[in-house]
Design a protein around this motif. Structure first.
Motif, PDB file in Angstrom:
ATOM      1  N   ALA A  85       2.912   5.135   6.744  1.00  0.00           N
ATOM      2  CA  ALA A  85       3.039   3.911   6.379  1.00  0.00           C
ATOM      3  C   ALA A  85       2.904   3.024   7.594  1.00  0.00           C
ATOM      4  O   ALA A  85       2.283   1.874   7.686  1.00  0.00           O
ATOM      5  CB  ALA A  85       4.675   3.600   5.992  1.00  0.00           C
ATOM      6  N   ARG A  86       3.393   3.468   8.951  1.00  0.00           N
ATOM      7  CA  ARG A  86       3.077   2.640   9.996  1.00  0.00           C
ATOM      8  C   ARG A  86       1.577   2.555  10.371  1.00  0.00           C
ATOM      9  O   ARG A  86       1.084   1.423  10.975  1.00  0.00           O
ATOM     10  CB  ARG A  86       4.013   3.517  11.346  1.00  0.00           C
ATOM     11  CG  ARG A  86       5.448   3.182  11.033  1.00  0.00           C
ATOM     12  CD  ARG A  86       6.136   3.979  12.084  1.00  0.00           C
ATOM     13  NE  ARG A  86       7.518   3.673  12.004  1.00  0.00           N
ATOM     14  CZ  ARG A  86       8.421   4.491  12.523  1.00  0.00           C
ATOM     15  NH1 ARG A  86       8.100   5.494  13.442  1.00  0.00           N
ATOM     16  NH2 ARG A  86       9.869   4.204  12.543  1.00  0.00           N
ATOM     17  N   ASN A  87       0.746   3.798  10.409  1.00  0.00           N
ATOM     18  CA  ASN A  87      -0.494   3.704  10.499  1.00  0.00           C
ATOM     19  C   ASN A  87      -1.220   2.871   9.809  1.00  0.00           C
ATOM     20  O   ASN A  87      -2.054   2.142  10.137  1.00  0.00           O
ATOM     21  CB  ASN A  87      -1.028   5.101  10.476  1.00  0.00           C
ATOM     22  CG  ASN A  87      -0.526   6.131  11.490  1.00  0.00           C
ATOM     23  OD1 ASN A  87      -0.002   5.737  12.530  1.00  0.00           O
ATOM     24  ND2 ASN A  87      -0.627   7.635  11.303  1.00  0.00           N
ATOM     25  N   ALA A  88      -0.772   2.721   8.403  1.00  0.00           N
ATOM     26  CA  ALA A  88      -1.370   1.780   7.512  1.00  0.00           C
ATOM     27  C   ALA A  88      -1.111   0.126   7.937  1.00  0.00           C
ATOM     28  O   ALA A  88      -2.123  -0.619   7.718  1.00  0.00           O
ATOM     29  CB  ALA A  88      -0.681   1.878   6.132  1.00  0.00           C
ATOM     30  N   VAL A  89       0.029  -0.004   8.517  1.00  0.00           N
ATOM     31  CA  VAL A  89       0.022  -1.339   8.958  1.00  0.00           C
ATOM     32  C   VAL A  89      -0.477  -1.751  10.002  1.00  0.00           C
ATOM     33  O   VAL A  89      -1.307  -2.636  10.346  1.00  0.00           O
ATOM     34  CB  VAL A  89       1.778  -1.565   9.261  1.00  0.00           C
ATOM     35  CG1 VAL A  89       2.022  -2.841  10.201  1.00  0.00           C
ATOM     36  CG2 VAL A  89       2.683  -1.479   7.960  1.00  0.00           C
ATOM     37  N   SER A 166      -3.603 -10.463   3.256  1.00  0.00           N
ATOM     38  CA  SER A 166      -2.879 -10.032   2.359  1.00  0.00           C
ATOM     39  C   SER A 166      -2.399  -8.351   2.366  1.00  0.00           C
ATOM     40  O   SER A 166      -1.240  -8.119   2.165  1.00  0.00           O
ATOM     41  CB  SER A 166      -3.365 -10.068   0.907  1.00  0.00           C
ATOM     42  OG  SER A 166      -2.751  -9.636  -0.365  1.00  0.00           O
ATOM     43  N   ARG A 167      -3.349  -7.589   2.834  1.00  0.00           N
ATOM     44  CA  ARG A 167      -3.132  -6.339   3.052  1.00  0.00           C
ATOM     45  C   ARG A 167      -2.125  -6.170   4.277  1.00  0.00           C
ATOM     46  O   ARG A 167      -1.366  -5.208   4.067  1.00  0.00           O
ATOM     47  CB  ARG A 167      -4.669  -5.493   3.377  1.00  0.00           C
ATOM     48  CG  ARG A 167      -5.471  -5.273   2.214  1.00  0.00           C
ATOM     49  CD  ARG A 167      -6.294  -4.315   2.611  1.00  0.00           C
ATOM     50  NE  ARG A 167      -7.523  -4.771   3.436  1.00  0.00           N
ATOM     51  CZ  ARG A 167      -8.584  -5.335   3.268  1.00  0.00           C
ATOM     52  NH1 ARG A 167      -8.657  -5.710   1.940  1.00  0.00           N
ATOM     53  NH2 ARG A 167      -9.398  -5.777   4.239  1.00  0.00           N
ATOM     54  N   VAL A 168      -2.270  -6.969   5.122  1.00  0.00           N
ATOM     55  CA  VAL A 168      -1.287  -6.835   6.219  1.00  0.00           C
ATOM     56  C   VAL A 168       0.151  -6.837   5.877  1.00  0.00           C
ATOM     57  O   VAL A 168       1.172  -6.277   5.808  1.00  0.00           O
ATOM     58  CB  VAL A 168      -1.302  -7.739   7.106  1.00  0.00           C
ATOM     59  CG1 VAL A 168      -0.086  -7.693   8.434  1.00  0.00           C
ATOM     60  CG2 VAL A 168      -2.853  -7.438   8.096  1.00  0.00           C
ATOM     61  N   LYS A 169       0.334  -8.147   4.870  1.00  0.00           N
ATOM     62  CA  LYS A 169       1.743  -8.344   4.201  1.00  0.00           C
ATOM     63  C   LYS A 169       2.155  -7.254   3.356  1.00  0.00           C
ATOM     64  O   LYS A 169       3.160  -6.973   3.310  1.00  0.00           O
ATOM     65  CB  LYS A 169       1.560  -9.608   3.450  1.00  0.00           C
ATOM     66  CG  LYS A 169       1.242 -10.978   4.206  1.00  0.00           C
ATOM     67  CD  LYS A 169       1.345 -11.910   3.303  1.00  0.00           C
ATOM     68  CE  LYS A 169       1.218 -13.237   4.429  1.00  0.00           C
ATOM     69  NZ  LYS A 169       1.155 -14.787   3.527  1.00  0.00           N
ATOM     70  N   ASN A 170       1.113  -6.611   2.471  1.00  0.00           N
ATOM     71  CA  ASN A 170       1.548  -5.609   1.769  1.00  0.00           C
ATOM     72  C   ASN A 170       1.869  -4.273   2.279  1.00  0.00           C
ATOM     73  O   ASN A 170       2.808  -3.455   2.059  1.00  0.00           O
ATOM     74  CB  ASN A 170       0.452  -5.180   0.785  1.00  0.00           C
ATOM     75  CG  ASN A 170       0.047  -6.444  -0.264  1.00  0.00           C
ATOM     76  OD1 ASN A 170       0.871  -7.056  -0.478  1.00  0.00           O
ATOM     77  ND2 ASN A 170      -1.194  -6.549  -0.916  1.00  0.00           N
TER      78      ASN A 170
END
Length: 301
Positions: A85-89, A166-170
């Motif tokens: 999840a952190r890598n995705a952010v 938007s991806r950052v917020k999600n």
């Protein structure tokens, strides 16, 4: 673990058999006259019940230790989810930053081409030949085309920037949920670990109690066999087979397992497990026996 479950099934079978026998004995006491079966436990080697109890405890201990050993892996798997999840952010933020950089670049390009077009227009008023005028008009047209291209690309990047934002917020929201979920999961795993550790400590105490009455020579034999068979040292001989390996048990061994004077341990010739038997024997109905005796006495008189 599979051996432990198999053994528990055998223990349950034994309990079910005893329950059925008790029920039949109760029906006999109430009136119906029929033969009933009993377990001849006296023909079992005296060490067998103790070894069976020890084996049950040992298999339980092995299962608890295996479960305790799995907890670090479970925590690691939970941490990997959080890392994902952190890598995705991080990836979403990097993409968004790149989008902003590209946007600024094309904004600068648009302005530069506009400035060129303006400069060429200003110069066109001062030229004195048609050739120079046509050349400047060509440069103006080219600059205006580049402005249009840069503005189109800028618009695409702006739209992409909205998506990346938007991806950052999600992903940030997903990370927050994952952090809460993983924290709860780690807490649950820790509580379960403490519980299983207590169970293991109690089982180890129980093992000391169970192993104490077992003679030293039998203890050594039991532990040597169990070490080779994943904690299992005993197997029931049932239906003419060793229930540990499924191989046939010689008839004379089965007979000796059921003899009243059974003071010898027998092992499966195939797998080496210590054999025991829970086969029921048919006992005469006391009422029938009494009736036969009375009839014999009457005939004698």
């Amino acid at each position: 673990m599979a051996s432990f479950l198999a053994f528990l099934l055998e223990v349950q079978r034994f309990k079910n058999t005893v329950a059925v026998l008790a029920s039949e004995a109760g029906e006999h006491a109430l009136g119906p006259s029929k033969p009933y079966a009993v377990l001849n436990l006296s023909c079992m080697h005296p060490a067998i019940p103790r070894l069976l109890e020890l084996q049950t405890v040992d298999l339980h201990i092995a299962a608890l230790r295996a479960e305790l050993e799995s907890f670090p892996k479970r925590i690691q798997e939970a941490d990997l989810k959080l890392t994902g999840a952190r890598n995705a952010v991080a990836a979403a933020r990097e993409t968004h930053t790149h989008s902003l950089t590209e946007r600024k670049k094309f904004e600068l390009d648009v302005q530069q081409w506009k400035d060129r077009a303006k400069k060429y227009r200003e110069q066109s008023g001062a030229v004195k030949t048609n050739e120079a005028y046509k050349a400047l008009q060509h440069e103006i047209t080219n600059a205006e085309a580049e402005v249009a291209k840069a503005e189109d690309r800028q618009l695409e990047i702006m739209m992409g920037g909205e998506d990346s934002e938007s991806r950052v917020k999600n992903t940030e929201a997903a990370l927050k949920v994952a952090e809460q979920s993983i924290a709860a999961e780690r807490k649950e795993i820790h509580a379960l670990y403490v519980e299983k550790k207590k169970e293991l400590d109690a089982a180890l105490v129980e093992r000391e109690r169970a192993v104490e009455p077992v003679p030293e020579d039998l203890r050594v034999l039991y532990e040597r066999i169990a070490k080779r068979h994943h904690g299992v040292a005993l197997a029931e001989a049932r239906d003419g087979q060793c229930r540990g390996c499924g191989m046939r048990v010689l008839p004379h061994i089965l007979q000796q397992l059921l003899q009243d004077a059974n003071d010898e341990l027998f092992r499966c010739e195939s797998c080496g497990l210590i054999l025991y038997s829970l086969e029921p024997i048919t006992a005469a109905n006391p009422e029938t026996t009494t009736g036969n005796a009375a009839s014999s006495a009457a005939s004698s008189s």
